[in-house]
Write a protein that holds these residues in place. Structure first.
Motif, PDB file in Angstrom:
ATOM      1  N   LYS A 257     -11.999   9.956  -8.505  1.00  0.00           N
ATOM      2  CA  LYS A 257     -12.193  10.984  -9.534  1.00  0.00           C
ATOM      3  C   LYS A 257     -13.628  11.031 -10.049  1.00  0.00           C
ATOM      4  N   ASN A 258     -14.417   9.994  -9.790  1.00  0.00           N
ATOM      5  CA  ASN A 258     -15.789   9.909 -10.270  1.00  0.00           C
ATOM      6  C   ASN A 258     -16.645  10.971  -9.599  1.00  0.00           C
ATOM      7  N   ARG A 259     -17.402  11.727 -10.376  1.00  0.00           N
ATOM      8  CA  ARG A 259     -18.270  12.783  -9.821  1.00  0.00           C
ATOM      9  C   ARG A 259     -19.724  12.425 -10.116  1.00  0.00           C
ATOM     10  N   THR A 260     -20.298  11.619  -9.246  1.00  0.00           N
ATOM     11  CA  THR A 260     -21.698  11.254  -9.421  1.00  0.00           C
ATOM     12  C   THR A 260     -22.532  11.944  -8.359  1.00  0.00           C
ATOM     13  N   ASP A 261     -23.833  11.771  -8.468  1.00  0.00           N
ATOM     14  CA  ASP A 261     -24.759  12.373  -7.507  1.00  0.00           C
ATOM     15  C   ASP A 261     -25.004  11.473  -6.299  1.00  0.00           C
ATOM     16  N   THR A 262     -24.372  10.304  -6.272  1.00  0.00           N
ATOM     17  CA  THR A 262     -24.605   9.370  -5.178  1.00  0.00           C
ATOM     18  C   THR A 262     -23.540   9.527  -4.106  1.00  0.00           C
ATOM     19  N   VAL A 263     -23.905   9.117  -2.910  1.00  0.00           N
ATOM     20  CA  VAL A 263     -22.975   9.144  -1.787  1.00  0.00           C
ATOM     21  C   VAL A 263     -22.303   7.782  -1.709  1.00  0.00           C
ATOM     22  N   SER A 264     -20.994   7.764  -1.548  1.00  0.00           N
ATOM     23  CA  SER A 264     -20.247   6.519  -1.476  1.00  0.00           C
ATOM     24  C   SER A 264     -19.319   6.537  -0.281  1.00  0.00           C
ATOM     25  N   VAL A 265     -18.936   5.358   0.154  1.00  0.00           N
ATOM     26  CA  VAL A 265     -18.019   5.230   1.282  1.00  0.00           C
ATOM     27  C   VAL A 265     -16.901   4.286   0.870  1.00  0.00           C
ATOM     28  N   ALA A 266     -15.670   4.674   1.186  1.00  0.00           N
ATOM     29  CA  ALA A 266     -14.528   3.803   0.911  1.00  0.00           C
ATOM     30  C   ALA A 266     -14.023   3.274   2.239  1.00  0.00           C
ATOM     31  N   GLU A 267     -13.816   1.985   2.292  1.00  0.00           N
ATOM     32  CA  GLU A 267     -13.264   1.375   3.488  1.00  0.00           C
ATOM     33  C   GLU A 267     -11.937   0.747   3.099  1.00  0.00           C
ATOM     34  N   VAL A 268     -10.889   1.137   3.789  1.00  0.00           N
ATOM     35  CA  VAL A 268      -9.559   0.613   3.496  1.00  0.00           C
ATOM     36  C   VAL A 268      -9.129  -0.225   4.678  1.00  0.00           C
ATOM     37  N   CYS A 269      -8.840  -1.484   4.420  1.00  0.00           N
ATOM     38  CA  CYS A 269      -8.442  -2.407   5.494  1.00  0.00           C
ATOM     39  C   CYS A 269      -7.005  -2.842   5.264  1.00  0.00           C
ATOM     40  N   GLY A 270      -6.339  -3.139   6.305  1.00  0.00           N
ATOM     41  CA  GLY A 270      -4.965  -3.615   6.205  1.00  0.00           C
ATOM     42  C   GLY A 270      -4.294  -3.598   7.552  1.00  0.00           C
ATOM     43  N   MET A 271      -3.045  -3.972   7.574  1.00  0.00           N
ATOM     44  CA  MET A 271      -2.291  -3.972   8.816  1.00  0.00           C
ATOM     45  C   MET A 271      -2.090  -2.541   9.292  1.00  0.00           C
TER      46      MET A 271
END
Length: 141
Positions: free
Chosen positions: A124-138
């Motif tokens: 939901k965060n609206r910043t000016d930066t680029v971010s990446v989410a990495e989801v790990c799991g089985m």
């Protein structure tokens, strides 16, 4: 490459014509023609393999013609306010195309609530930066 990804992967293309009229790109005339000819001359003069560059340039021209026929947005006027509104409009269209969905939590998952809460806040965060989410799991869950 952009057009290949559109055809093969269904990627969206949002042409933005900044200081150039879309019809000039499509018809390869006007200010676009002048600037592209200057660029082409510089490339061909400074390269050892002019034939390879000529082929690349021909591909670029074809791709630009195809992209310009997709429509898009054109900057109208040269004032700072118009530029700002144009960029804001691009951002709004992109935001509408990107579906920000909230992660749902299955019941009875112990210890996942705080992590899901952090992830939802991040989404939901609206910043000016680029971010990446990495989801790990089985796999498969």
């Amino acid at each position: 490459m952009i057009l290949e990804n559109k055809k093969n992967r269904g990627h969206a293309i949002l042409p933005a014509f900044y200081y150039v009229d879309s019809s000039d790109v499509k018809e390869q005339s006007g200010s676009f023609s002048i600037a592209f000819a200057r660029h082409e001359k510089k490339l061909l003069e400074n390269s050892e393999d002019g034939q390879a560059w000529a082929k690349r340039i021909e591909g670029w021209m074809k791709a630009l013609k195809e992209v310009s026929s997709l429509g898009g947005m054109t900057l109208q006027g040269q004032t700072e306010r118009n530029k700002t509104q144009f960029i804001e409009k691009i951002i709004k269209v992109i935001e509408e195309k990107i579906n920000h969905s909230v992660v749902c939590i299955a019941p009875y998952l112990i210890g996942i609530d705080s992590r899901a809460k952090d992830l939802n806040l991040w989404l939901k965060n609206r910043t000016d930066t680029v971010s990446v989410a990495e989801v790990c799991g089985m796999g498969g869950i």
